[in-house]
Scaffold this motif. Structure first.
Motif, PDB file in Angstrom:
ATOM      1  N   ALA A  54       1.038  -1.468   0.043  1.00  0.00           N
ATOM      2  CA  ALA A  54      -0.053  -0.059   0.294  1.00  0.00           C
ATOM      3  C   ALA A  54       1.134   1.284   0.205  1.00  0.00           C
ATOM      4  O   ALA A  54       0.010   2.074  -0.721  1.00  0.00           O
ATOM      5  CB  ALA A  54      -0.581  -0.210   0.999  1.00  0.00           C
ATOM      6  N   THR A  55       1.834   1.381   1.061  1.00  0.00           N
ATOM      7  CA  THR A  55       3.258   2.522   0.681  1.00  0.00           C
ATOM      8  C   THR A  55       3.643   2.650  -0.861  1.00  0.00           C
ATOM      9  O   THR A  55       3.755   3.930  -1.349  1.00  0.00           O
ATOM     10  CB  THR A  55       4.714   1.767   1.544  1.00  0.00           C
ATOM     11  OG1 THR A  55       3.560   1.853   2.725  1.00  0.00           O
ATOM     12  CG2 THR A  55       5.321   3.277   1.509  1.00  0.00           C
ATOM     13  N   VAL A  56       4.112   1.760  -1.224  1.00  0.00           N
ATOM     14  CA  VAL A  56       3.994   2.191  -2.216  1.00  0.00           C
ATOM     15  C   VAL A  56       3.339   2.240  -3.383  1.00  0.00           C
ATOM     16  O   VAL A  56       3.341   3.153  -4.482  1.00  0.00           O
ATOM     17  CB  VAL A  56       5.038   0.379  -2.993  1.00  0.00           C
ATOM     18  CG1 VAL A  56       5.266   0.726  -4.065  1.00  0.00           C
ATOM     19  CG2 VAL A  56       5.893   0.060  -2.276  1.00  0.00           C
ATOM     20  N   ARG A  57       2.235   1.961  -3.301  1.00  0.00           N
ATOM     21  CA  ARG A  57       1.262   2.424  -4.290  1.00  0.00           C
ATOM     22  C   ARG A  57       1.254   3.207  -4.122  1.00  0.00           C
ATOM     23  O   ARG A  57       0.692   4.826  -5.193  1.00  0.00           O
ATOM     24  CB  ARG A  57       0.188   1.501  -4.378  1.00  0.00           C
ATOM     25  CG  ARG A  57      -0.250   0.330  -4.418  1.00  0.00           C
ATOM     26  CD  ARG A  57      -1.415  -0.741  -4.642  1.00  0.00           C
ATOM     27  NE  ARG A  57      -1.538  -1.677  -5.089  1.00  0.00           N
ATOM     28  CZ  ARG A  57      -1.532  -3.178  -3.243  1.00  0.00           C
ATOM     29  NH1 ARG A  57      -1.779  -2.557  -2.734  1.00  0.00           N
ATOM     30  NH2 ARG A  57      -0.989  -4.309  -3.423  1.00  0.00           N
ATOM     31  N   ALA A  58       0.718   4.391  -3.051  1.00  0.00           N
ATOM     32  CA  ALA A  58       0.021   5.579  -3.237  1.00  0.00           C
ATOM     33  C   ALA A  58       1.916   6.369  -3.098  1.00  0.00           C
ATOM     34  O   ALA A  58       1.118   7.718  -3.833  1.00  0.00           O
ATOM     35  CB  ALA A  58       0.137   5.257  -0.380  1.00  0.00           C
ATOM     36  N   ALA A  59       2.484   6.327  -2.919  1.00  0.00           N
ATOM     37  CA  ALA A  59       3.629   6.894  -3.068  1.00  0.00           C
ATOM     38  C   ALA A  59       4.509   7.302  -4.661  1.00  0.00           C
ATOM     39  O   ALA A  59       4.266   8.045  -5.583  1.00  0.00           O
ATOM     40  CB  ALA A  59       4.965   6.563  -2.177  1.00  0.00           C
ATOM     41  N   THR A  60       3.596   6.228  -5.638  1.00  0.00           N
ATOM     42  CA  THR A  60       4.406   6.001  -6.530  1.00  0.00           C
ATOM     43  C   THR A  60       3.381   5.821  -7.707  1.00  0.00           C
ATOM     44  O   THR A  60       3.747   6.292  -8.782  1.00  0.00           O
ATOM     45  CB  THR A  60       5.389   4.857  -6.501  1.00  0.00           C
ATOM     46  OG1 THR A  60       4.580   3.395  -6.862  1.00  0.00           O
ATOM     47  CG2 THR A  60       6.607   5.512  -6.003  1.00  0.00           C
ATOM     48  N   GLY A  61       2.214   5.190  -7.685  1.00  0.00           N
ATOM     49  CA  GLY A  61       1.075   5.089  -7.980  1.00  0.00           C
ATOM     50  C   GLY A  61       1.033   3.525  -8.678  1.00  0.00           C
ATOM     51  O   GLY A  61       0.760   2.931  -9.804  1.00  0.00           O
ATOM     52  N   VAL A  62       2.528   2.440  -8.511  1.00  0.00           N
ATOM     53  CA  VAL A  62       3.054   1.760  -9.099  1.00  0.00           C
ATOM     54  C   VAL A  62       2.686   0.323  -8.434  1.00  0.00           C
ATOM     55  O   VAL A  62       1.796   0.006  -7.032  1.00  0.00           O
ATOM     56  CB  VAL A  62       4.547   1.739  -8.814  1.00  0.00           C
ATOM     57  CG1 VAL A  62       5.066   0.093  -9.495  1.00  0.00           C
ATOM     58  CG2 VAL A  62       5.096   1.985  -9.807  1.00  0.00           C
ATOM     59  N   GLY A  63       1.908  -0.594  -8.716  1.00  0.00           N
ATOM     60  CA  GLY A  63       0.911  -2.013  -8.757  1.00  0.00           C
ATOM     61  C   GLY A  63       1.495  -2.734  -7.999  1.00  0.00           C
ATOM     62  O   GLY A  63       3.094  -3.007  -8.756  1.00  0.00           O
ATOM     63  N   CYS A  64       1.693  -3.445  -6.659  1.00  0.00           N
ATOM     64  CA  CYS A  64       1.813  -4.133  -6.075  1.00  0.00           C
ATOM     65  C   CYS A  64       1.379  -5.823  -6.051  1.00  0.00           C
ATOM     66  O   CYS A  64       0.337  -5.632  -5.774  1.00  0.00           O
ATOM     67  CB  CYS A  64       2.507  -3.711  -5.310  1.00  0.00           C
ATOM     68  SG  CYS A  64       3.711  -2.173  -5.031  1.00  0.00           S
ATOM     69  N   THR A  65       2.354  -6.837  -5.794  1.00  0.00           N
ATOM     70  CA  THR A  65       1.137  -7.873  -5.634  1.00  0.00           C
ATOM     71  C   THR A  65       1.906  -9.061  -5.091  1.00  0.00           C
ATOM     72  O   THR A  65       3.350  -8.849  -4.507  1.00  0.00           O
ATOM     73  CB  THR A  65       1.555  -9.357  -7.576  1.00  0.00           C
ATOM     74  OG1 THR A  65       0.678  -8.002  -8.561  1.00  0.00           O
ATOM     75  CG2 THR A  65       0.955 -10.036  -6.928  1.00  0.00           C
ATOM     76  N   VAL A  66       1.054  -9.081  -4.417  1.00  0.00           N
ATOM     77  CA  VAL A  66       2.015  -9.947  -2.604  1.00  0.00           C
ATOM     78  C   VAL A  66       1.878 -11.036  -2.524  1.00  0.00           C
ATOM     79  O   VAL A  66       1.410 -11.891  -3.366  1.00  0.00           O
ATOM     80  CB  VAL A  66       0.878 -10.040  -1.289  1.00  0.00           C
ATOM     81  CG1 VAL A  66       1.698 -10.327   0.007  1.00  0.00           C
ATOM     82  CG2 VAL A  66       0.274  -8.351  -1.375  1.00  0.00           C
TER      83      VAL A  66
END
Length: 340
Positions: A269-281
């Motif tokens: 969630a931190t990455v998405r909020a700061a960069t808009g990059v989608g992350c998959t757990v």
């Protein structure tokens, strides 16, 4: 002079059609009818001296037909084809002196002769001067590790040994251009590595032009700098491999491992909020972030995470050529890709 010039290349095959007659008889022996099957339709490309080109396409795309035309085994239906300044199907004798060819599992060696006797026979056929023959034999024996089986009949060789011997045989006469059709098919890992290293040496150290077809993407990346892709008889892409990777996909993945004490969903969630990059757990400690190299960087993503979280390890995964080619065949070619 270009090593290969292909302009408006077209090849049609005449396929006989069966015509049922009365009471189930067949008339096609008396009045044969044919239909045209187009294997190549307006293919265009040039290859400069010293280039190394991978020629790709799905089964039936026209790769083998192109190779047969370029080596002089087949004539084109239409178009202009020159190899080392010659028309292959019109001037075969002079043409074959300037090329070498290795066709997968079909050997050019004499089955019952020791390998060295096949080499001597080829040296006589091509009228190779003795100093040049001995120099090439010594070089190929070292690079391809032929020592152990030079005196062994071809029929007793393993597939890897025979392929290495075939490569040496095809290059004894110092051809300026070598055609390779599936040169590592069926080989073990060590034999594949030896073949790739040998071809790279010839191309980079001796300036031999390489034209390669293979279903093994590692062959293409290991031996070639340029990629031509066919689909349904037409060229859909022609570019250097580095540019192909950049052009067809900007997708890179950063796989990050965090301590078990941290909430991996919170990190994503931190990455998405700061960069808009989608992350998959991926699991309780790992997440994968897919990003476009043109808009962000792995360093930026790592920095964003480390501001608030701890990182145990991270890995940057580049898209493979195989992945890119698969994606290409899953979508229509653009107009620019067709033009190459």
């Amino acid at each position: 002079m270009k090593a290969i010039e292909v302009h408006g290349l077209r090849k049609e095959y005449r396929i006989p059609q069966k015509e049922p007659g009365p009471a189930g008889t067949v008339r096609h022996f008396l009045r044969p009818r044919y239909r045209a099957k187009v294997a190549l339709d307006g293919v265009e490309f040039e290859v400069a001296q010293g280039d190394s080109v991978g020629y790709l396409g799905s089964n039936g795309a026209g790769k083998s037909t192109t190779i047969k035309i370029l080596t002089g085994l087949m004539s084109p239906t239409a178009g202009h084809v020159r190899v080392n300044g010659l028309e292959p199907h019109r001037d075969r004798r002079r043409h074959v002196r300037g090329i070498g060819a290795v066709f997968g599992h079909r050997t050019g060696l004499w089955w019952d002769l020791p390998v060295i006797d096949s080499f001597r026979t080829l040296a006589a056929m091509y009228e190779i001067p003795d100093p040049a023959y001995r120099a090439n034999l010594a070089l190929f024996t070292e690079l391809l590790e032929l020592d152990d089986f030079l005196s062994v009949p071809v029929r007793q060789l393993s597939l890897g040994q025979r392929m290495r011997a075939d490569l040496a045989a095809a290059l004894l006469h110092d051809p300026r251009l070598v055609f390779l059709d599936e040169p590592t098919g069926g080989l073990d890992v060590n034999s594949k590595a030896a073949v790739r290293q040998f071809i790279r040496h010839l191309n980079q150290r001796q300036g031999t032009t390489v034209f390669l077809t293979s279903h093994d993407m590692a062959d293409i990346e290991g031996m070639c700098d340029r990629l031509i892709i066919l689909d349904r008889g037409g060229k859909v892409l022609d570019d250097d491999i580095v540019s192909v990777k950049r052009r067809l996909t900007a997708d890179r993945r950063l796989v990050v491992t965090v301590p078990a004490s941290q909430d991996v969903d919170e990190v994503a969630a931190t990455v998405r909020a700061a960069t808009g990059v989608g992350c998959t757990v991926l699991d309780r400690q790992r997440l994968s972030c897919a990003f476009d190299r043109d808009t962000t960087s792995a360093a930026r993503l790592v920095g964003v995470i480390m501001r608030d979280h701890e990182i145990i390890d991270f890995e940057l995964r580049e898209p493979t050529l195989e992945h890119i080619v698969q994606r290409l065949f899953r979508r229509p070619a653009t107009a620019s890709e067709r033009r190459g």
